[in-house]
Scaffold this active site. Structure first.
Site, PDB file in Angstrom:
ATOM      1  N   TYR A   1       5.201   5.258  -0.043  1.00  0.00           N
ATOM      2  CA  TYR A   1       6.737   6.888   0.388  1.00  0.00           C
ATOM      3  C   TYR A   1       5.354   7.736   0.635  1.00  0.00           C
ATOM      4  O   TYR A   1       4.506   8.117   0.308  1.00  0.00           O
ATOM      5  CB  TYR A   1       6.360   6.763  -1.131  1.00  0.00           C
ATOM      6  CG  TYR A   1       7.586   5.691  -2.241  1.00  0.00           C
ATOM      7  CD1 TYR A   1       9.035   5.598  -1.237  1.00  0.00           C
ATOM      8  CD2 TYR A   1       6.741   4.523  -2.469  1.00  0.00           C
ATOM      9  CE1 TYR A   1       9.719   4.441  -1.877  1.00  0.00           C
ATOM     10  CE2 TYR A   1       7.947   3.587  -3.284  1.00  0.00           C
ATOM     11  CZ  TYR A   1       9.141   3.314  -2.697  1.00  0.00           C
ATOM     12  OH  TYR A   1       9.598   2.496  -3.628  1.00  0.00           O
ATOM     13  N   SER A   2       5.992   8.239   1.669  1.00  0.00           N
ATOM     14  CA  SER A   2       5.452   9.835   2.222  1.00  0.00           C
ATOM     15  C   SER A   2       5.539  10.933   1.000  1.00  0.00           C
ATOM     16  O   SER A   2       6.518  10.203   0.334  1.00  0.00           O
ATOM     17  CB  SER A   2       6.774   9.643   3.061  1.00  0.00           C
ATOM     18  OG  SER A   2       6.497   8.969   4.390  1.00  0.00           O
TER      19      SER A   2
ATOM     20  N   CYS B   1       9.438  10.403  11.471  1.00  0.00           N
ATOM     21  CA  CYS B   1       9.645   9.602  10.263  1.00  0.00           C
ATOM     22  C   CYS B   1      10.993  10.155   9.399  1.00  0.00           C
ATOM     23  O   CYS B   1      12.304  10.441   9.933  1.00  0.00           O
ATOM     24  CB  CYS B   1       9.250  10.973   8.885  1.00  0.00           C
ATOM     25  SG  CYS B   1       8.565   9.796   7.529  1.00  0.00           S
TER      26      CYS B   1
ATOM     27  N   GLU C   1       6.793   7.690  12.537  1.00  0.00           N
ATOM     28  CA  GLU C   1       5.946   6.847  11.249  1.00  0.00           C
ATOM     29  C   GLU C   1       7.525   6.195  10.815  1.00  0.00           C
ATOM     30  O   GLU C   1       8.170   7.027   9.922  1.00  0.00           O
ATOM     31  CB  GLU C   1       5.170   7.536   9.633  1.00  0.00           C
ATOM     32  CG  GLU C   1       5.118   6.958   8.482  1.00  0.00           C
ATOM     33  CD  GLU C   1       4.639   7.762   8.027  1.00  0.00           C
ATOM     34  OE1 GLU C   1       4.787   8.567   7.163  1.00  0.00           O
ATOM     35  OE2 GLU C   1       3.145   7.455   7.706  1.00  0.00           O
TER      36      GLU C   1
ATOM     37  N   TYR D   1      10.250   2.593   9.759  1.00  0.00           N
ATOM     38  CA  TYR D   1      10.691   1.780   8.755  1.00  0.00           C
ATOM     39  C   TYR D   1      11.957   1.621   8.522  1.00  0.00           C
ATOM     40  O   TYR D   1      12.525   2.085   9.370  1.00  0.00           O
ATOM     41  CB  TYR D   1      10.138   2.216   7.485  1.00  0.00           C
ATOM     42  CG  TYR D   1      10.784   3.816   6.869  1.00  0.00           C
ATOM     43  CD1 TYR D   1      12.312   3.230   6.422  1.00  0.00           C
ATOM     44  CD2 TYR D   1      10.205   4.607   6.772  1.00  0.00           C
ATOM     45  CE1 TYR D   1      12.983   4.962   6.129  1.00  0.00           C
ATOM     46  CE2 TYR D   1      10.503   5.849   6.289  1.00  0.00           C
ATOM     47  CZ  TYR D   1      12.270   5.811   5.923  1.00  0.00           C
ATOM     48  OH  TYR D   1      12.983   6.983   5.615  1.00  0.00           O
TER      49      TYR D   1
END
Length: 360
Positions: free
Chosen positions: A141-142, A318, A358, A360
């Protein structure tokens, strides 16, 4: 030395509970050539031997000087076999009740043992075992807090997590293991933490940089960490004088994350902070198209392209992987007008640490 601004933003209380590494230089290898007999034919047709010794050195390798704040960054201090055990101090829902899905902001104690930097991530190992009877694997997790944390004492770390619940093809309700574990945490509960990890999303060193942040949903996490450092804290060695421009895409206005914080930043530093929201289910552009993040960016396409031509502009992305293609489409068309191959230009930006992704 850093200090949190006394007027730091308070987290919502509804539905809440509270309780330098340098790049090493490899020594250049010495290259030695053994003595050897070299011959040449002279004018008298006699062969005369020449003894020659050549010794040379390879040119020294250049030290990579990163444009990012890499000095002293720690990675992988804690690994899955020996995680840090933190405690939940606070866990609060930050989306409205009518939002499509729940997003929670949570605060864990680290007692300063997990030294992270803005833009890094941590791993979480949820309690319990999987269907094979083995411990669950970690999820990354960021980090959503600056390096000194929401409390300003460098002893906490924060995450922004959306609870994952969906119906599969068989009509069964599926709950994400780690997201539900985290969203259900109560103050005092223990949590296994690994890391920190990552250098891709670190802030640039240049205090005069233009920082363009592109986020969807919980992809806002690293940018909250950036913006707290930039606008809510005072540092002896860093004072931001550039432009921080945030684009945040969400489905509904009830899904907007940290809006009050960003409003205070805008009020505090109107010349240094811009924020644009893209609310896909409520807004459209002039052509009636849904307002996704790339749709909002298209309204500023010319300005963004001119900024991308400068060597002190840094783009950070992100969130959901699908956002990348839409942004590439916009930039590709603008680059083409200038006779530039966007794929190659983006490769150069990445090499220069100016295009950081980044997803996902």
């Amino acid at each position: 030395m850093a200090a949190a601004v006394s007027a730091a933003v308070s987290l919502p209380t509804s539905k809440s509970a509270s309780l330098s590494a340098r790049t090493s230089i490899i020594s250049p290898e010495r290259i030695n050539f053994n003595k050897a007999s070299l011959h040449y034919r002279n004018v008298s047709s006699k062969v005369a031997p020449i003894r020659a010794e050549v010794s040379t050195e390879a040119p020294p390798k250049k030290e990579k000087h990163s444009k990012k704040q890499e000095e002293g960054v720690v990675v992988n201090k804690f690994r899955p076999k020996d995680p840090y055990i933190g405690k939940c101090l606070l866990n609060t829902k930050i989306t409205a009740d009518d939002a499509p899905g729940e997003t929670w902001h949570m605060l864990f104690s680290t007692e300063g043992e997990v030294p992270y930097r803005e833009g890094q991530s941590i791993g979480i190992i949820p309690d319990g075992i999987d269907k094979n009877g083995k411990p669950h694997k970690l999820r990354l997790y960021s980090i959503a807090s600056s390096a000194i944390g929401d409390l300003g004492d460098s002893k906490t770390v924060s995450l922004c997590v959306k609870r994952l619940i969906y119906t599969n093809d068989q009509g069964e309700i599926v709950k994400g293991v780690c997201s539900n574990f985290l969203c259900d945490l109560t103050p005092g509960a223990e949590v296994k933490i690994t890391g920190p990890v990552g250098k891709e999303m670190l802030l640039p060193k240049d205090p005069n940089a233009t920082i363009i942040m592109l986020a969807t949903g919980t992809g806002i996490a690293p940018f909250r960490s950036f913006l707290w450092k930039i606008f809510f804290e005072k540092h002896d060695d860093y004072k931001f004088n550039g432009l921080a421009w945030l684009f945040l895409g969400v489905p509904t206005s009830s899904s907007l994350l940290y809006k009050d914080e960003f409003s205070k930043m805008k009020s505090k530093s109107p010349d240094n902070f811009r924020v644009d929201y893209a609310i896909s289910r409520e807004e459209t552009n002039a052509n009636g198209e849904k307002m996704y993040i790339q749709t909002r960016m298209a309204e500023y396409a010319e300005e963004l392209w001119e900024l991308l031509k400068k060597d002190n502009t840094y783009v950070y992305m992100c969130g959901l992987k699908g956002m990348e293609k839409g942004i590439d489409d916009i930039m590709g068309s603008l680059a083409a007008r200038d006779g530039i191959d966007w794929v190659e230009y983006k490769r150069q930006l990445k090499k220069a640490e100016q295009w950081n992704v980044e997803v996902y």
